[in-house]
Design an enzyme around this catalytic site. Structure first.
Site, mmCIF file in Angstrom:
data_model
loop_
_atom_site.group_PDB
_atom_site.id
_atom_site.type_symbol
_atom_site.label_atom_id
_atom_site.label_comp_id
_atom_site.label_asym_id
_atom_site.label_seq_id
_atom_site.Cartn_x
_atom_site.Cartn_y
_atom_site.Cartn_z
ATOM 1 N N ASP A 187 84.743 175.049 93.730
ATOM 2 C CA ASP A 187 83.930 175.975 94.519
ATOM 3 C C ASP A 187 84.903 176.952 95.173
ATOM 4 O O ASP A 187 85.665 176.576 96.068
ATOM 5 C CB ASP A 187 83.149 175.185 95.576
ATOM 6 C CG ASP A 187 82.336 176.091 96.491
ATOM 7 O OD1 ASP A 187 82.489 177.329 96.397
ATOM 8 O OD2 ASP A 187 81.571 175.554 97.306
ATOM 9 N N GLY A 238 84.849 180.811 87.399
ATOM 10 C CA GLY A 238 83.590 181.334 86.851
ATOM 11 C C GLY A 238 83.562 181.219 85.339
ATOM 12 O O GLY A 238 82.941 182.039 84.641
ATOM 13 N N ASP A 269 84.618 176.100 87.167
ATOM 14 C CA ASP A 269 83.368 176.685 87.666
ATOM 15 C C ASP A 269 82.818 175.708 88.690
ATOM 16 O O ASP A 269 83.383 174.633 88.902
ATOM 17 C CB ASP A 269 82.381 176.935 86.510
ATOM 18 C CG ASP A 269 81.474 178.134 86.792
ATOM 19 O OD1 ASP A 269 80.834 178.143 87.852
ATOM 20 O OD2 ASP A 269 81.427 179.060 85.970
ATOM 21 N N ILE A 270 81.683 176.066 89.287
ATOM 22 C CA ILE A 270 81.174 175.222 90.371
ATOM 23 C C ILE A 270 80.503 173.953 89.836
ATOM 24 O O ILE A 270 80.421 172.952 90.534
ATOM 25 C CB ILE A 270 80.228 176.046 91.274
ATOM 26 C CG1 ILE A 270 80.022 175.359 92.614
ATOM 27 C CG2 ILE A 270 78.921 176.361 90.572
ATOM 28 C CD1 ILE A 270 79.589 176.309 93.710
ATOM 29 N N TYR A 283 76.268 193.467 96.398
ATOM 30 C CA TYR A 283 77.225 193.253 95.302
ATOM 31 C C TYR A 283 78.244 194.399 95.250
ATOM 32 O O TYR A 283 79.456 194.181 95.191
ATOM 33 C CB TYR A 283 76.450 193.164 93.990
ATOM 34 C CG TYR A 283 77.287 193.060 92.738
ATOM 35 C CD1 TYR A 283 78.111 191.973 92.502
ATOM 36 C CD2 TYR A 283 77.217 194.060 91.754
ATOM 37 C CE1 TYR A 283 78.855 191.874 91.332
ATOM 38 C CE2 TYR A 283 77.953 193.958 90.582
ATOM 39 C CZ TYR A 283 78.774 192.872 90.376
ATOM 40 O OH TYR A 283 79.506 192.776 89.216
ATOM 41 N N LEU A 332 82.093 179.365 83.230
ATOM 42 C CA LEU A 332 80.864 179.067 82.488
ATOM 43 C C LEU A 332 79.941 180.281 82.389
ATOM 44 O O LEU A 332 78.897 180.225 81.755
ATOM 45 C CB LEU A 332 80.101 177.914 83.155
ATOM 46 C CG LEU A 332 80.865 176.593 83.285
ATOM 47 C CD1 LEU A 332 80.010 175.546 83.998
ATOM 48 C CD2 LEU A 332 81.299 176.068 81.919
ATOM 49 N N GLY A 333 80.324 181.373 83.022
ATOM 50 C CA GLY A 333 79.471 182.560 83.060
ATOM 51 C C GLY A 333 79.574 183.377 81.776
ATOM 52 O O GLY A 333 80.230 182.991 80.807
HETATM 53 C C1 AKB Z 1 75.206 193.724 87.174
HETATM 54 O O1 AKB Z 1 74.273 194.264 86.560
HETATM 55 O O2 AKB Z 1 75.108 193.346 88.344
HETATM 56 C C2 AKB Z 1 76.543 193.583 86.476
HETATM 57 C C3 AKB Z 1 77.447 194.736 86.775
HETATM 58 C C4 AKB Z 1 77.133 196.079 86.254
HETATM 59 O O3 AKB Z 1 78.440 194.562 87.427
HETATM 60 N N1 AKB Z 1 76.343 193.445 85.076
#
Ligand code: AKB
Length: 315
Positions: free
Chosen positions: A49, A8, A34-35, A138, A10-11
């Site tokens: 990947d 990751g 990165d991908i 997430y 490039l993030g």
């Molecule tokens: C998001 O907003 O999803 C992230 C985090 C708080 O993990 N920046």
């Protein structure tokens, strides 16, 4: 430590972590991945990947990697748009890194977790073991990631560690797909356009950290003595906590004509589900965490750097 792999790269975090690691450890090879197949970044760089275990294994074998900073992930808002992909990248990708890490007996794997592990049932200012009940995909993947890290440590003696990061404010690479992105977007739009419409209410208060403090935290945790650590992947760090309105007021003090508006969208409910402050006593006592940037110092630096970039682009 001889070779570090950063996934990751490039993030938002990776684009600043890689050069910092390269400067800090001159004798260590830092491989960015990165991908994207062919980005215009200084090497060594490999397209990987993380959902494909063979690709993860190939890069670890090729460079004889011993340490991984595994940053590849979809953030909270992007995860709600595509929960299936968020699960595959965030859980499947990490599982691949852990499996290859176990097989190749890596020295250390560092993984960022997030304040998103918490949820509406969490009281404010939670500590590491306060209830984690995320309502986003997430957050669910990050709880799994923390638990997987602890499992691989316990079962296979793999050294996996991580920090629960709050929103990160930075000026080099714009974040993408997160709920806390407004705290970065506001600066870009204030400098470029003089106005910004937040996608959250003005009273939305979330924990944040300036990028250089976040990078310092990741490196300090990576360098900490294993015997000093009471947790694996779940260290809270606390730095800043401000509302969208407070941020606008500070920006306005530097950019008088800044016009802030508020038009909350579906990301508001994600923001509302997270705590606004965190108890980071453990990080402070175990590996000496403390933030250098307060709100004014951060706003000064953001505005200064973005103005310089704009002037550079115009000249
Ligand atoms: C998001 O907003 O999803 C992230 C985090 C708080 O993990 N920046």
């Amino acid at each position: 430590m001889d070779t570090i792999l950063v996934t990751g790269a490039l993030g938002q975090i990776g684009s600043e972590l890689v050069p910092t690691l390269r400067t800090r450890y001159e004798d260590v090879e830092v491989v960015a991945s990165d991908i994207e197949p062919d980005p215009d970044v200084p090497g060594p760089y490999e397209a990987v990947d993380v959902t494909d275990r063979a690709q993860v294994e190939a890069v670890i074998e090729k460079y004889d990697v011993d340490t991984v900073f595994h940053l590849a992930a979809l953030l909270s808002a992007a995860g709600e748009q595509n929960p299936d992909r968020a699960f595959n990248v965030n859980v499947g990708g990490l599982h691949n890194v852990l499996e290859v890490g176990r097989e190749y007996e890596l020295d250390r794997i560092v993984i960022p977790s997030s304040i998103a592990v918490y949820g509406p049932a969490t009281p404010d200012n939670p500590s590491e073991r306060t209830i984690r009940s995320p309502t986003t995909m997430y957050g669910i993947t990050k709880v799994l990631a923390e638990n997987l890290g602890a499992y691989y440590h316990e079962k296979y003696d793999l050294d996996v560690r991580g920090i629960r990061l709050p929103g990160i404010v930075s000026h080099k690479t714009r974040p993408n797909g997160g709920t806390t992105d407004y705290a970065v977007d506001a600066f870009y739009e204030a400098v470029w356009e003089g106005e910004y419409t937040y996608f959250v209410r003005e009273d939305t208060r979330l924990p944040m950290v300036y990028m250089s403090d976040a990078i310092d935290a990741l490196i300090a945790l990576a360098e900490a003595d294993e015997s000093d650590l009471q947790y694996q992947c779940e260290y809270n760090i606390s730095a800043l906590s401000f509302t969208a309105k407070e941020l606008s007021e500070r920006i306005e003090e530097r950019i008088n004509e800044f016009d802030a508006r508020y038009d909350p969208d579906e990301r508001q409910s994600i923001a509302d589900s997270w705590p606004s402050t965190l108890d980071d006593t453990a990080a402070r006592s175990d590996w000496g965490w403390s933030a250098e940037y307060d709100l004014d110092k951060m706003v000064d630096e953001m505005v200064h750097n973005l103005r310089q970039r704009t002037e550079g682009a115009l000249s």
